[in-house]
Design an enzyme around this catalytic site. Sequence first.
Site, PDB file in Angstrom:
ATOM      1  N   GLU A   6      46.777  43.512  27.798  1.00  0.00           N
ATOM      2  CA  GLU A   6      45.878  42.698  27.336  1.00  0.00           C
ATOM      3  C   GLU A   6      44.253  43.046  27.959  1.00  0.00           C
ATOM      4  OE1 GLU A   6      47.611  39.016  29.170  1.00  0.00           O
ATOM      5  OE2 GLU A   6      49.231  39.365  28.005  1.00  0.00           O
ATOM      6  N   PRO A   7      43.870  44.040  27.835  1.00  0.00           N
ATOM      7  CA  PRO A   7      42.494  44.796  28.565  1.00  0.00           C
ATOM      8  C   PRO A   7      41.550  43.823  27.869  1.00  0.00           C
ATOM      9  CG  PRO A   7      43.442  46.117  26.707  1.00  0.00           C
ATOM     10  CD  PRO A   7      44.279  45.094  26.713  1.00  0.00           C
ATOM     11  N   GLY A   8      40.698  43.370  28.777  1.00  0.00           N
ATOM     12  CA  GLY A   8      39.547  42.634  28.476  1.00  0.00           C
ATOM     13  C   GLY A   8      38.349  43.530  28.855  1.00  0.00           C
ATOM     14  N   ARG A   9      37.868  43.638  30.011  1.00  0.00           N
ATOM     15  CA  ARG A   9      36.844  44.293  30.755  1.00  0.00           C
ATOM     16  C   ARG A   9      36.837  45.809  30.476  1.00  0.00           C
ATOM     17  NH1 ARG A   9      34.836  42.617  35.700  1.00  0.00           N
ATOM     18  NH2 ARG A   9      36.844  41.530  36.228  1.00  0.00           N
ATOM     19  N   ARG A  22      27.915  36.954  37.062  1.00  0.00           N
ATOM     20  CA  ARG A  22      28.835  37.726  37.789  1.00  0.00           C
ATOM     21  C   ARG A  22      28.172  38.191  39.107  1.00  0.00           C
ATOM     22  NH1 ARG A  22      30.933  41.820  37.430  1.00  0.00           N
ATOM     23  NH2 ARG A  22      32.884  41.424  37.882  1.00  0.00           N
ATOM     24  N   TYR A  48      30.806  36.515  41.720  1.00  0.00           N
ATOM     25  CA  TYR A  48      31.663  37.272  42.478  1.00  0.00           C
ATOM     26  C   TYR A  48      31.198  38.382  43.208  1.00  0.00           C
ATOM     27  CZ  TYR A  48      33.969  35.558  37.848  1.00  0.00           C
ATOM     28  OH  TYR A  48      34.360  34.816  36.907  1.00  0.00           O
ATOM     29  N   CYS A  62      16.135  27.588  39.134  1.00  0.00           N
ATOM     30  CA  CYS A  62      15.999  27.005  40.241  1.00  0.00           C
ATOM     31  C   CYS A  62      16.855  26.925  41.338  1.00  0.00           C
ATOM     32  CB  CYS A  62      15.175  25.753  39.996  1.00  0.00           C
ATOM     33  SG  CYS A  62      13.788  25.680  39.295  1.00  0.00           S
ATOM     34  N   TYR A 117      32.303  39.421  30.128  1.00  0.00           N
ATOM     35  CA  TYR A 117      32.303  38.339  31.056  1.00  0.00           C
ATOM     36  C   TYR A 117      30.826  38.202  31.276  1.00  0.00           C
ATOM     37  CZ  TYR A 117      36.894  39.121  31.616  1.00  0.00           C
ATOM     38  OH  TYR A 117      38.379  39.152  31.198  1.00  0.00           O
TER      39      TYR A 117
HETATM   40  N1  LLP Z   1      45.212  38.619  30.285  1.00  0.00           N
HETATM   41  C1  LLP Z   1      45.111  37.356  31.034  1.00  0.00           C
HETATM   42  C2  LLP Z   1      46.233  36.480  31.116  1.00  0.00           C
HETATM   43  C3  LLP Z   1      43.891  36.914  31.808  1.00  0.00           C
HETATM   44  O1  LLP Z   1      43.775  35.894  32.334  1.00  0.00           O
HETATM   45  C4  LLP Z   1      42.883  38.024  31.787  1.00  0.00           C
HETATM   46  C5  LLP Z   1      41.663  37.663  32.377  1.00  0.00           C
HETATM   47  C6  LLP Z   1      43.075  39.384  30.884  1.00  0.00           C
HETATM   48  C7  LLP Z   1      44.225  39.497  30.471  1.00  0.00           C
HETATM   49  C8  LLP Z   1      42.201  40.127  30.944  1.00  0.00           C
HETATM   50  O2  LLP Z   1      41.673  40.729  32.138  1.00  0.00           O
HETATM   51  P1  LLP Z   1      40.739  42.011  32.264  1.00  0.00           P
HETATM   52  O3  LLP Z   1      41.226  43.290  31.645  1.00  0.00           O
HETATM   53  O4  LLP Z   1      39.415  41.737  31.539  1.00  0.00           O
HETATM   54  O5  LLP Z   1      40.466  42.313  33.641  1.00  0.00           O
HETATM   55  N2  LLP Z   1      35.303  36.532  34.807  1.00  0.00           N
HETATM   56  C9  LLP Z   1      35.914  37.508  35.671  1.00  0.00           C
HETATM   57  C10 LLP Z   1      37.116  38.146  35.197  1.00  0.00           C
HETATM   58  C11 LLP Z   1      37.904  36.963  34.903  1.00  0.00           C
HETATM   59  C12 LLP Z   1      39.272  37.431  34.315  1.00  0.00           C
HETATM   60  C13 LLP Z   1      40.088  36.325  33.921  1.00  0.00           C
HETATM   61  N3  LLP Z   1      41.290  36.621  33.205  1.00  0.00           N
HETATM   62  C14 LLP Z   1      34.763  38.735  35.883  1.00  0.00           C
HETATM   63  O6  LLP Z   1      33.678  38.543  35.497  1.00  0.00           O
HETATM   64  O7  LLP Z   1      35.030  39.527  36.947  1.00  0.00           O
END
Ligand code: LLP
Length: 433
Positions: free
Chosen positions: A289-292, A328, A332, A359, A388
């Site tokens: 489940e990659p996002g970033r 971000r 963070y 502000c 994000y």
């Molecule tokens: N799977 C689940 C269940 C998750 O909760 C998340 C992210 C992912 C996959 C994807 O994770 P990634 O591959 O993107 O690391 N807003 C924060 C990051 C929050 C992540 C939340 N869950 C930031 O800007 O660093």
Amino acid sequence: MHSFRYIQNRLHCESTDLESLAQKHGTPLYVYSKETITSHFTRLDGALNEVDHLICYAVKANSNLAVLHTIAKLGGGFDIVSGGELFRVLKAGGSASKCTFAGVGKTRGEIEFALHEGIYSFNAESESELRHLNQIAGDLGKKAPVALRVNPNVDAGTHAKITTGKKENKFGVEFERVIDAYAAVAQDCPHLEIRGVQMHIGSQLTSIDPFVQAVQKVAPLVEQLKEKHQLQFFSIGGGIGIVYRESLDSGDPSWWGDKPESDRPLTIGAYASALVPLLAPLKLRILLEPGRFMVGNAGALLTKVLHLKQGGAKKFVIVDAGMNDLIRPTLYEGWHQIAPLNKPATNTLEKVDVVGPICETGDFLAQDRELPPVHEGDTLAVLSAGAYGFTMASNYNTRPMPAEILVDGTKAHVVRERQTLDDLIRGEHIPSD
Ligand code: LLP
């Protein structure tokens, strides 16, 4: 890998000059590279080809329809956390049958929607949620496909706000209770169909060790459950970290070789070669489940310098993007590289805070940052803002959300229009006196 680099001293995304985009579409402006997204998907996909797998892109990182469409066309699935994200996936041409639905608090309406569309799996996070799913599926005369999210109690070694796999986090079911929870589903939940096991220990992991630790801990459990419950998949979640300090002079992905350990990316080669041997013996479908990783380095936020200001203790570069556009840094302590669109002629650096117009004292994009001299009217690129960034943006201070552009070589598509002032008050009403 990323596609932002100086060509003849002007910063480009792929073959598109960013200054011309800023002039044409205004700032703040999010710009994404299709090439980077495609390359990240295909590299990860290729690295896993020894195991049956499905990349379920975490939509929350960047949910623009054009980004989702790009990933759907590459054959990707999606990890969603709301009915809204499912709606987006379907609008972008994705299929619910390749979607997993995560999150600790799914509503009845969201569950009904996902069941109706034929979701691949609800990744449930508590025994109470399982009962809720069973009830709703029964009411609809359907069977809900489920996996349980295991909380392995492994420290991901990342920022506290994005750590999810420890005992004290709200996510998943305690490791020690998982076997019983599956047994209870099999015995008491006739409207559930067990499909898999899921985990996700955190985000922006820059070391392979926590991944290995978590897989080593959970794999034997998966093996045990597989026999009893005819599992189809094991999802190891997302979390692959990216490099936020980019080289803009070279597209060569090996440039980080001389960087300190903390700045080195978790390479996909290292990730796959450590995990595939642990996962292959399970003979299950492996979900990621990659996002970033997929979109982070693919995006930049362009912002214009409005004013320079010498304060009592610091010099401020005041830009037209604020914490509402990119939260971000303040939320963070996220570090985003900032580069002028025109490559500076000198090596001189000056320590400044890059701040927005909101502000709040927390409204900054960078603090105590060594930047080349900048001038009023210059445009800066805040890099690695593809994940994000826009998805966490808000209308705070009644500021319209930026436009979004998807670059494909020399083509630049407006994939989201800038909000207008009318958009900002749509749906509001003044009661009659
Ligand atoms: N799977 C689940 C269940 C998750 O909760 C998340 C992210 C992912 C996959 C994807 O994770 P990634 O591959 O993107 O690391 N807003 C924060 C990051 C929050 C992540 C939340 N869950 C930031 O800007 O660093």
